[in-house]
Design an enzyme around this catalytic site. Structure first.
Site, PDB file in Angstrom:
ATOM      1  N   PRO A   1      -5.575  -7.739  13.958  1.00 27.51           N
ATOM      2  CA  PRO A   1      -6.062  -8.326  12.781  1.00 27.51           C
ATOM      3  C   PRO A   1      -5.141  -9.047  11.897  1.00 27.51           C
ATOM      4  O   PRO A   1      -4.420  -8.386  11.233  1.00 27.51           O
ATOM      5  CB  PRO A   1      -7.133  -7.212  12.078  1.00 27.51           C
ATOM      6  CG  PRO A   1      -6.106  -5.984  12.457  1.00 27.51           C
ATOM      7  CD  PRO A   1      -5.632  -6.381  13.894  1.00 27.51           C
TER       8      PRO A   1
ATOM      9  N   ASP B   1       0.282  -8.976   9.769  1.00 20.09           N
ATOM     10  CA  ASP B   1      -0.573  -8.212  10.149  1.00 20.09           C
ATOM     11  C   ASP B   1      -1.314  -7.167   9.470  1.00 20.09           C
ATOM     12  O   ASP B   1      -0.545  -6.524   8.820  1.00 20.09           O
ATOM     13  CB  ASP B   1       0.226  -7.210  11.408  1.00 20.09           C
ATOM     14  CG  ASP B   1      -0.564  -6.045  12.170  1.00 20.09           C
ATOM     15  OD1 ASP B   1      -1.868  -5.891  11.853  1.00 20.09           O
ATOM     16  OD2 ASP B   1       0.175  -5.736  13.338  1.00 20.09           O
ATOM     17  N   HIS B   2      -2.512  -7.220   9.225  1.00 16.97           N
ATOM     18  CA  HIS B   2      -3.297  -6.542   8.339  1.00 16.97           C
ATOM     19  C   HIS B   2      -3.452  -4.858   8.557  1.00 16.97           C
ATOM     20  O   HIS B   2      -4.019  -4.295   7.485  1.00 16.97           O
ATOM     21  CB  HIS B   2      -4.746  -7.181   8.029  1.00 16.97           C
ATOM     22  CG  HIS B   2      -5.321  -7.124   6.483  1.00 16.97           C
ATOM     23  ND1 HIS B   2      -4.875  -6.285   5.594  1.00 16.97           N
ATOM     24  CD2 HIS B   2      -6.139  -8.122   5.734  1.00 16.97           C
ATOM     25  CE1 HIS B   2      -5.407  -6.367   4.820  1.00 16.97           C
ATOM     26  NE2 HIS B   2      -6.176  -7.568   4.659  1.00 16.97           N
ATOM     27  N   ARG B   3      -2.932  -4.728   9.512  1.00 15.29           N
ATOM     28  CA  ARG B   3      -2.993  -3.091   9.932  1.00 15.29           C
ATOM     29  C   ARG B   3      -1.798  -2.399   8.866  1.00 15.29           C
ATOM     30  O   ARG B   3      -2.050  -1.272   8.538  1.00 15.29           O
ATOM     31  CB  ARG B   3      -2.676  -2.663  11.282  1.00 15.29           C
ATOM     32  CG  ARG B   3      -3.826  -3.211  12.124  1.00 15.29           C
ATOM     33  CD  ARG B   3      -3.418  -3.015  13.736  1.00 15.29           C
ATOM     34  NE  ARG B   3      -2.389  -4.106  14.015  1.00 15.29           N
ATOM     35  CZ  ARG B   3      -1.872  -3.934  15.442  1.00 15.29           C
ATOM     36  NH1 ARG B   3      -2.412  -3.211  16.274  1.00 15.29           N
ATOM     37  NH2 ARG B   3      -0.950  -4.805  15.546  1.00 15.29           N
TER      38      ARG B   3
END
Length: 431
Positions: free
Chosen positions: A232, A402-404
């Site tokens: 994501p 990286d939205h994590r």
């Protein structure tokens, strides 16, 4: 019977098959331990493959131009001339050549098909006390009169590479054990030996109605891009005024400084304040890297993409960084990069500004947390703080993260500090 198989090595963690560029030895030729016998094209570069057996190249299973899966047999080596015919018979029978599990002599456990090292794929180098060094390292050691047995290799599985030889020669003493955070030497890189003549690469012309097979490099890009689908990501854009940076570039361009090196340096220095942007995700948590290694995307002439790495870009001076970048690009296009020179990046730059592109979004590379897309610097009419209008050089940058592990505020703060450095204090990049 003393007949050994030469296997297709795993030259990178993503490599599933390799293409034979050329055979350095011909059937019947004498070969020594540690001698290069074949040049293999992986998904990133052309690499010399050594043998750890002494004898004669008895039979070639996979000819130049053909491909084979990692771990499969590509040739036979016989210890004596009398066994050459036996090796040919084995190959003709198809028994040994069909699968690596039916080799004439069992391969040690350390030589699995998944082992990403040249040294161990043709025999166990540590158990038998063999010296594992790249061909370039051996040649450089001979020229500089360096004893390879005193070196601790920094390559995969302790393999001695040219940089290890150079470091010992420069220091004149036994180098300290390799530390992950050790900066890259600021001196210009040692020129590689005279490049071999690679096999000509044929780029098929586009013909309507015809399907053109992907190159090895293009297939590698496909695999990497597919691997990013599950990540994501989000994107943030920013406008940076580049008048000061452009002025600095004009002043030091004659000294060999490149705009790529300046941008990489600016990003690396900014990452010192934002370690999360230099980090990556893992199932165990956030991996904070000890080095700031800037990958820069380079399009290959025959298709595909590779990202040479400017290691420790925050700590290396701009002049050495530019020399290193020039060397990396030359060797990347000659397919002569070492694995650590293209797979050790912690943050990536993709610059399409030289093509006049205003703005674009870059795809996040596997194993990294962020990539910065850089557009062209163009004159723009802007409002000044005193209420007037002026013309300023400005470029658009877009970061994909990286939205994590990275959130919008983190990316925005990084871009804000990057802009502040480029706009108000570009001269600091030369310090």
């Amino acid at each position: 019977m003393s007949i050994h198989e030469v296997f297709m090595p795993a030259l990178s963690s993503t490599m599933t098959e390799g293409k034979i560029v050329s055979w350095v030895k011909s059937p019947g030729d004498k070969v020594e331990k540690g001698e290069t016998v074949v040049v293999v094209e992986s998904d990133k570069a052309d690499m010399d493959v050594e043998t750890f057996y002494e004898g004669f190249l008895a039979h070639i299973i996979v000819e130049a131009g053909e491909t084979a899966p990692v771990g499969s047999a590509i040739a036979f080596i016989a210890e004596t001339e009398a066994e050459i015919e036996q090796a040919k018979s084995l190959a003709n029978s198809g028994g040994a050549a069909a699968t690596t599990t039916s080799s004439p002599e069992p391969v040690p456990a350390t030589a699995s098909a998944a082992t990403p090292a040249l040294a161990s794929q043709n025999g166990s180098n540590h158990k038998e006390g063999r010296l594992v060094a790249s061909p370039r390292a051996r040649k450089l050691a001979k020229e500089l009169k360096v004893d390879l047995t005193t070196l601790q290799g920094s390559g995969p599985h302790g393999r001695i590479v040219a940089e290890d030889v150079e470091a010992l020669s420069n220091k004149g003493k036994q180098p300290a054990p390799v530390a992950p955070a050790a900066p890259v030497p600021t001196s210009a890189p040692v020129a590689p030996p005279a490049p071999r003549t690679p096999a000509p690469t044929t780029v098929a012309a586009a013909v309507p109605g015809q399907t053109v097979p992907l190159t090895t490099f293009q297939n590698a890009v496909v695999r990497n891009m597919v691997a990013t689908i599950s990540v994501p990501v989000f994107r943030v854009g920013y406008t940076i005024t580049t008048d000061g940076l452009d002025k600095l570039y004009k002043q030091i361009k004659s000294k060999g400084v490149t705009m790529t090196a300046l941008l990489a340096k600016a990003v690396a220095v900014t990452l010192q304040k934002h370690p999360l942007l230099n980090a990556s995700y893992s199932d165990q948590g956030i991996v904070y890297h000890s080095d700031i290694n800037i990958s820069v995307a380079v399009a290959m002439d025959d298709g595909g993409l590779i990202t040479p790495v400017l290691q420790n870009a925050d700590a290396v001076d701009i002049y050495s960084l530019s020399r290193t970048w020039k060397s990396l690009v030359e060797r990347a296009r000659a397919k002569q990069l070492q694995p650590q020179e293209y797979n050790s990046g912690t943050f990536t730059l993709s610059n399409l500004g030289m093509f006049g592109v205003d703005t674009f979004d870059a795809i996040l590379p596997p194993g990294q947390g962020s990539i910065l897309a850089i557009g062209a610097s163009r004159p723009q009419v802007v409002a000044t703080p005193d209420g007037l209008f002026a013309v300023r050089q400005q470029m658009q940058v877009n970061i994909t993260s990286d939205h994590r592990i990275i959130y919008g505020a983190h990316a925005a703060a990084f871009l804000q500090d990057l802009a502040k450095l480029i706009e108000t204090n570009p001269q600091s990049l030369t310090l």
